[in-house]
Motif scaffolding. Structure first.
Motif, PDB file in Angstrom:
ATOM      1  N   SER A  25       5.063 -28.167 -76.737  1.00 29.57           N
ATOM      2  CA  SER A  25       6.411 -28.055 -76.176  1.00 29.57           C
ATOM      3  C   SER A  25       6.771 -29.264 -75.312  1.00 29.57           C
ATOM      4  CB  SER A  25       6.524 -26.777 -75.337  1.00 29.57           C
ATOM      5  OG  SER A  25       5.618 -26.819 -74.242  1.00 29.57           O
ATOM      6  N   GLU A  26       5.752 -30.042 -74.891  1.00 29.14           N
ATOM      7  CA  GLU A  26       5.987 -31.214 -74.054  1.00 29.14           C
ATOM      8  C   GLU A  26       6.139 -32.496 -74.855  1.00 29.14           C
ATOM      9  OE1 GLU A  26       6.304 -31.203 -70.564  1.00 29.14           O
ATOM     10  OE2 GLU A  26       6.489 -29.070 -71.030  1.00 29.14           O
ATOM     11  N   TRP A  27       5.829 -32.459 -76.134  1.00 31.47           N
ATOM     12  CA  TRP A  27       5.821 -33.679 -76.934  1.00 31.47           C
ATOM     13  C   TRP A  27       7.181 -34.358 -76.999  1.00 31.47           C
ATOM     14  CZ3 TRP A  27       2.321 -32.545 -81.829  1.00 31.47           C
ATOM     15  CH2 TRP A  27       1.011 -32.324 -81.389  1.00 31.47           C
ATOM     16  N   PHE A  28       8.228 -33.578 -77.137  1.00 28.15           N
ATOM     17  CA  PHE A  28       9.564 -34.177 -77.224  1.00 28.15           C
ATOM     18  C   PHE A  28       9.933 -34.859 -75.914  1.00 28.15           C
ATOM     19  CE2 PHE A  28      14.239 -33.978 -76.853  1.00 28.15           C
ATOM     20  CZ  PHE A  28      14.581 -34.729 -77.974  1.00 28.15           C
ATOM     21  N   THR A  29       9.627 -34.206 -74.795  1.00 27.62           N
ATOM     22  CA  THR A  29       9.905 -34.794 -73.483  1.00 27.62           C
ATOM     23  C   THR A  29       9.161 -36.113 -73.309  1.00 27.62           C
ATOM     24  OG1 THR A  29      10.280 -32.627 -72.452  1.00 27.62           O
ATOM     25  CG2 THR A  29       9.707 -34.456 -70.980  1.00 27.62           C
ATOM     26  N   VAL A  30       7.871 -36.110 -73.663  1.00 24.86           N
ATOM     27  CA  VAL A  30       7.065 -37.328 -73.553  1.00 24.86           C
ATOM     28  C   VAL A  30       7.620 -38.417 -74.467  1.00 24.86           C
ATOM     29  CG1 VAL A  30       4.796 -38.334 -73.995  1.00 24.86           C
ATOM     30  CG2 VAL A  30       4.980 -36.098 -72.877  1.00 24.86           C
ATOM     31  N   GLY A  31       7.982 -38.037 -75.678  1.00 25.17           N
ATOM     32  CA  GLY A  31       8.502 -39.004 -76.639  1.00 25.17           C
ATOM     33  C   GLY A  31       9.772 -39.672 -76.164  1.00 25.17           C
ATOM     34  N   VAL A  32      10.685 -38.883 -75.606  1.00 23.68           N
ATOM     35  CA  VAL A  32      11.945 -39.438 -75.104  1.00 23.68           C
ATOM     36  C   VAL A  32      11.677 -40.385 -73.934  1.00 23.68           C
ATOM     37  CG1 VAL A  32      14.115 -38.893 -73.924  1.00 23.68           C
ATOM     38  CG2 VAL A  32      13.385 -37.526 -75.885  1.00 23.68           C
ATOM     39  N   MET A  33      10.828 -39.955 -73.012  1.00 20.03           N
ATOM     40  CA  MET A  33      10.528 -40.796 -71.851  1.00 20.03           C
ATOM     41  C   MET A  33       9.878 -42.119 -72.270  1.00 20.03           C
ATOM     42  SD  MET A  33       9.256 -38.273 -68.764  1.00 20.03           S
ATOM     43  CE  MET A  33       7.710 -37.808 -69.582  1.00 20.03           C
ATOM     44  N   TYR A  34       8.983 -42.059 -73.251  1.00 17.94           N
ATOM     45  CA  TYR A  34       8.301 -43.284 -73.663  1.00 17.94           C
ATOM     46  C   TYR A  34       9.249 -44.210 -74.419  1.00 17.94           C
ATOM     47  CZ  TYR A  34       4.458 -46.318 -75.079  1.00 17.94           C
ATOM     48  OH  TYR A  34       3.622 -47.397 -75.247  1.00 17.94           O
ATOM     49  N   ALA A  35      10.121 -43.643 -75.229  1.00 15.80           N
ATOM     50  CA  ALA A  35      11.114 -44.462 -75.932  1.00 15.80           C
ATOM     51  C   ALA A  35      12.007 -45.171 -74.928  1.00 15.80           C
ATOM     52  CB  ALA A  35      11.936 -43.599 -76.878  1.00 15.80           C
ATOM     53  N   GLU A  36      12.412 -44.455 -73.872  1.00 11.18           N
ATOM     54  CA  GLU A  36      13.238 -45.059 -72.824  1.00 11.18           C
ATOM     55  C   GLU A  36      12.474 -46.180 -72.113  1.00 11.18           C
ATOM     56  OE1 GLU A  36      15.722 -40.966 -71.687  1.00 11.18           O
ATOM     57  OE2 GLU A  36      14.044 -41.643 -70.456  1.00 11.18           O
ATOM     58  N   THR A  37      11.207 -45.926 -71.857  1.00  9.84           N
ATOM     59  CA  THR A  37      10.372 -46.926 -71.183  1.00  9.84           C
ATOM     60  C   THR A  37      10.279 -48.204 -71.997  1.00  9.84           C
ATOM     61  OG1 THR A  37       9.028 -45.220 -70.093  1.00  9.84           O
ATOM     62  CG2 THR A  37       8.046 -47.417 -70.313  1.00  9.84           C
ATOM     63  N   LEU A  38      10.006 -48.072 -73.287  1.00 17.37           N
ATOM     64  CA  LEU A  38       9.861 -49.243 -74.145  1.00 17.37           C
ATOM     65  C   LEU A  38      11.170 -50.007 -74.297  1.00 17.37           C
ATOM     66  CD1 LEU A  38       7.564 -47.865 -77.008  1.00 17.37           C
ATOM     67  CD2 LEU A  38       6.917 -49.174 -74.982  1.00 17.37           C
ATOM     68  N   LEU A  39      12.263 -49.286 -74.454  1.00 22.81           N
ATOM     69  CA  LEU A  39      13.557 -49.942 -74.606  1.00 22.81           C
ATOM     70  C   LEU A  39      13.924 -50.749 -73.366  1.00 22.81           C
ATOM     71  CD1 LEU A  39      15.669 -47.194 -76.403  1.00 22.81           C
ATOM     72  CD2 LEU A  39      15.193 -49.484 -77.279  1.00 22.81           C
ATOM     73  N   ILE A  40      13.736 -50.153 -72.193  1.00 21.15           N
ATOM     74  CA  ILE A  40      14.105 -50.830 -70.951  1.00 21.15           C
ATOM     75  C   ILE A  40      13.180 -52.013 -70.680  1.00 21.15           C
ATOM     76  CG2 ILE A  40      14.204 -50.573 -68.440  1.00 21.15           C
ATOM     77  CD1 ILE A  40      15.230 -47.728 -68.883  1.00 21.15           C
ATOM     78  N   ALA A  41      11.865 -51.813 -70.843  1.00 18.88           N
ATOM     79  CA  ALA A  41      10.920 -52.903 -70.614  1.00 18.88           C
ATOM     80  C   ALA A  41      11.188 -54.057 -71.570  1.00 18.88           C
ATOM     81  CB  ALA A  41       9.486 -52.401 -70.783  1.00 18.88           C
ATOM     82  N   ASN A  42      11.426 -53.734 -72.832  1.00 18.89           N
ATOM     83  CA  ASN A  42      11.714 -54.762 -73.822  1.00 18.89           C
ATOM     84  C   ASN A  42      12.996 -55.511 -73.488  1.00 18.89           C
ATOM     85  OD1 ASN A  42      11.309 -55.964 -76.658  1.00 18.89           O
ATOM     86  ND2 ASN A  42      13.383 -55.160 -76.780  1.00 18.89           N
ATOM     87  N   GLY A  43      14.025 -54.780 -73.106  1.00 12.47           N
ATOM     88  CA  GLY A  43      15.303 -55.407 -72.788  1.00 12.47           C
ATOM     89  C   GLY A  43      15.204 -56.340 -71.594  1.00 12.47           C
ATOM     90  N   ILE A  44      14.501 -55.910 -70.551  1.00 10.85           N
ATOM     91  CA  ILE A  44      14.378 -56.738 -69.345  1.00 10.85           C
ATOM     92  C   ILE A  44      13.638 -58.032 -69.643  1.00 10.85           C
ATOM     93  CG2 ILE A  44      13.303 -56.895 -67.070  1.00 10.85           C
ATOM     94  CD1 ILE A  44      13.855 -53.916 -66.718  1.00 10.85           C
TER      95      ILE A  44
END
Length: 275
Positions: free
Chosen positions: A121-140
């Motif tokens: 039940s936590e996988w979707f939450t983790v997936g969204v958070m990690y996708a956000e992390t990668l997008l922001i880190a990559n963009g910066i």
């Protein structure tokens, strides 16, 4: 597209793959399920910021070719022009170490796969958070590369050792910051922080933290040894990646306590934090 740039599609695919693939022999623990939570508006703003940052880089770099440097064979790079600290760790280009750094980067970014040990039940939450992390880190890190022109260390050695691809696409002048280090430390910090919060009593949290950061450090070291980056490049990348890997999931802890309120008004967006 720059050799060290990680396209948005690849980032999203990697994030989804990491969260959905079941690793063989994953250890199950009794973890907390109330640590992180998603919120439509808040995550829309976070995810949207990541898309704007990474998408902005794609537009500026590949379409507008903003600050795209052209290789000039007549230009001579003098090591004496490099600051004393970075000069100590300079190296000529090594293709083998360059490829080794690519492999360690993939391994470091895959570190959050340990979170498959959480309840499904936590996988979707983790997936969204990690996708956000990668997008922001990559963009910066990519937008910073576009704004800062810095020749890579290997440019201070014999021209015969220069990687041709970097000369053709202008990546030879995109040394700062280290993209590999940024993404590796983002993955390591995200994995360590979220795992420790999900499983605060698990003895495996030390192994997860140590293993994740070992991969990130190996990536940074290989980027220096391969002649692709100066020490200050990888240190800066480590700071950007670590900050993003911590702050994105940390902001999701407020959602479980209702201490962070984000809303829309007629004049814009408001953010209210209750401590």
């Amino acid at each position: 597209m720059n050799k060290n740039s990680i396209p948005v599609k690849i980032i999203l695919s990697a994030a989804l793959a990491i969260m959905l693939c079941v690793t063989a022999g994953a250890q199950s623990f009794r973890g907390r399920g109330d640590v992180f939570a998603l919120d439509g508006l808040k995550d829309g703003l976070i995810f949207g910021s990541g898309v704007l940052l990474s998408g902005g880089d794609l537009l500026l770099d590949n379409v507008l070719e903003f600050n795209r440097q052209k290789y000039d064979p007549s230009k001579v790079y003098d090591k004496d022009d490099v600051n004393a600290f970075d000069r100590i760790f300079m190296n000529s280009y090594s293709k083998k170490l360059d490829r080794a750094g690519d492999i360690s980067l993939v391994a470091a970014m895959a570190a959050p796969a340990v979170l498959l040990a959480t309840d499904k039940s936590e996988w979707f939450t983790v997936g969204v958070m990690y996708a956000e992390t990668l997008l922001i880190a990559n963009g910066i890190k990519e937008l910073t590369k576009l704004c800062v022109t810095r020749a890579r260390p290997y440019m201070y050695y014999a021209p015969s050792t220069y990687p041709d691809d970097d000369l053709e696409d202008g990546d030879f002048a995109n040394s700062f910051p280290s993209g590999h280090s940024t993404m590796a430390f983002a993955g390591a910090t995200f994995a360590s922080y979220t795992f420790s919060n999900y499983f605060p009593d698990s003895p495996y949290r030390y192994a997860v933290t140590g293993g994740s950061y070992a991969l990130a450090l190996a990536t940074a070291a290989l980027r220096v040894k391969s002649g692709n980056h100066f020490m200050t490049d990888v240190l800066s990348g480590a700071v950007i990646g670590s900050a993003t890997g911590f702050l994105v999931p940390w902001m999701h802890t407020f959602n479980t306590k209702n201490d962070l309120n984000v809303g829309l008004t007629g004049s814009g967006v408001f953010v209210k934090v209750k401590w």
